[in-house]
Design a protein around this motif. Structure first.
Motif, PDB file in Angstrom:
ATOM      1  N   GLN A 152       0.828  -1.209   0.000  1.00 20.81           N
ATOM      2  CA  GLN A 152       0.000   0.000   0.000  1.00 20.81           C
ATOM      3  C   GLN A 152       0.858   1.253   0.000  1.00 20.81           C
ATOM      4  O   GLN A 152       0.555   2.230  -0.686  1.00 20.81           O
TER       5      GLN A 152
ATOM      6  N   LYS B 261       2.203   1.874  -3.445  1.00 20.55           N
ATOM      7  CA  LYS B 261       1.191   2.456  -4.336  1.00 20.55           C
ATOM      8  C   LYS B 261       1.028   3.948  -4.074  1.00 20.55           C
ATOM      9  O   LYS B 261       0.890   4.745  -5.008  1.00 20.55           O
TER      10      LYS B 261
ATOM     11  N   SER C 200       4.073   5.705  -5.459  1.00 22.06           N
ATOM     12  CA  SER C 200       3.991   5.697  -6.925  1.00 22.06           C
ATOM     13  C   SER C 200       2.983   6.724  -7.441  1.00 22.06           C
ATOM     14  O   SER C 200       3.241   7.435  -8.417  1.00 22.06           O
ATOM     15  N   THR C 201       1.845   6.812  -6.755  1.00 22.39           N
ATOM     16  CA  THR C 201       0.814   7.783  -7.159  1.00 22.39           C
ATOM     17  C   THR C 201       1.308   9.211  -6.989  1.00 22.39           C
ATOM     18  O   THR C 201       1.089  10.067  -7.854  1.00 22.39           O
TER      19      THR C 201
END
Length: 285
Positions: A4, A7, A10-11
């Protein structure tokens, strides 16, 4: 580091890059808008967006004429008096041509299609001289109806549009046309009632391209429009650059900004359909 967390990182990185690229691309337009409110000296004093001493002098001078019967408003009217017919005739001729090549088999079809695609590699500058000689002999040069600019679009001269529509047409099931034929539709009715609605995204994309290209076209009016009262906006922008008295850049930028506003409005109003047409046209189902 958990999945998580990866992610989220990365976002954040993705949107950071997108925001940076977006600001980098939009900044010139924002600077152009801000520069219209600056004095000539302040324009060259830095790249900031905030005008230290805001002025509307650029816009006041933008609506001034250059003598004769031409001004900014009239030049815009002149522009769209031939741009709109060009867009309409280009779409009609391109759709008919694409439908013919995409759905019918006839003698010489492959050869004619190869010739059509070959014109993609033919630069417009090569055609300028023979076209001018032809239109001059026909008496169309400086036509009040802009005949040399409008009439060629009746013959699907923009090969890219034809190719784009053919690619899109390949994604349209043939069964729809067969069903229309069973219902009693002829070829024209099938084209209008079945094919055209299915091609709407591609048609909108072609119309937007032609609208923007024609609005910004300078060479065509330069060759075929000789009466000052019929000059389009692209030519009026050039006239706003007075080399004798020095360039008043706030005026030049104001004229340029006003002249592209219609194109920006049309683009943003049809943006979603335009994107669908571009992406779907390049994918064969």
């Amino acid at each position: 580091m958990t999945l998580q967390t990866k992610k989220i990182v990365s976002t954040i990185l993705k949107y950071t890059v997108l925001i940076f690229v977006g600001v980098f691309m939009v900044y010139p337009l924002l600077w152009m808008i801000s520069a219209t409110f600056k004095s000539n000296n302040e324009i060259f004093s830095g790249i900031g967006l905030i005008a230290k001493e805001p002025t509307l002098e650029g816009y006041k001078k933008a609506f001034q004429g250059f003598g004769g019967d031409i001004n900014l408003i009239k030049s815009l009217i002149n522009t769209y008096s031939y741009v709109l017919p060009k867009v309409i005739f280009t779409i009609i001729s391109s759709v008919i041509t694409a439908y013919g090549f995409g759905r019918f088999k006839f003698k010489g079809r492959n050869f004619l299609f190869s010739v059509l695609m070959g014109t993609l590699f033919l630069p417009q500058v090569v055609l300028n001289v023979p076209q001018f000689i032809l239109f001059n002999k026909l008496g169309w040069v400086d036509s009040p109806l802009y005949l040399p600019i409008i009439v060629p679009t009746l013959f699907a001269i923009v090969t890219y549009f034809v190719f784009m529509l053919i690619q899109f047409l390949r994604n349209v099931p043939v069964e729809l046309e067969e069903a229309a034929k069973i219902d009693g539709c002829n070829v024209v009715q099938t084209l209008v009632k079945v094919i055209v609605p299915m091609l709407k995204p591609a048609i909108v994309s072609c119309a937007l391209f032609q609208f923007m290209w024609s609005s910004n076209d300078f060479m065509g009016p330069l060759l075929y429009v000789q009466t000052p009262s019929r000059y389009p906006a692209a030519y009026f922008v050039k006239l706003s650059m007075d080399a004798d008295n020095g360039f008043q850049w706030n005026r030049v930028l104001a004229v340029s900004l006003i002249s592209i506003v219609p194109s920006l409005i049309v683009f943003f109003c049809a943006q979603s359909t335009f994107v669908d047409g571009i992406t779907a046209g390049g994918v064969k189902g």
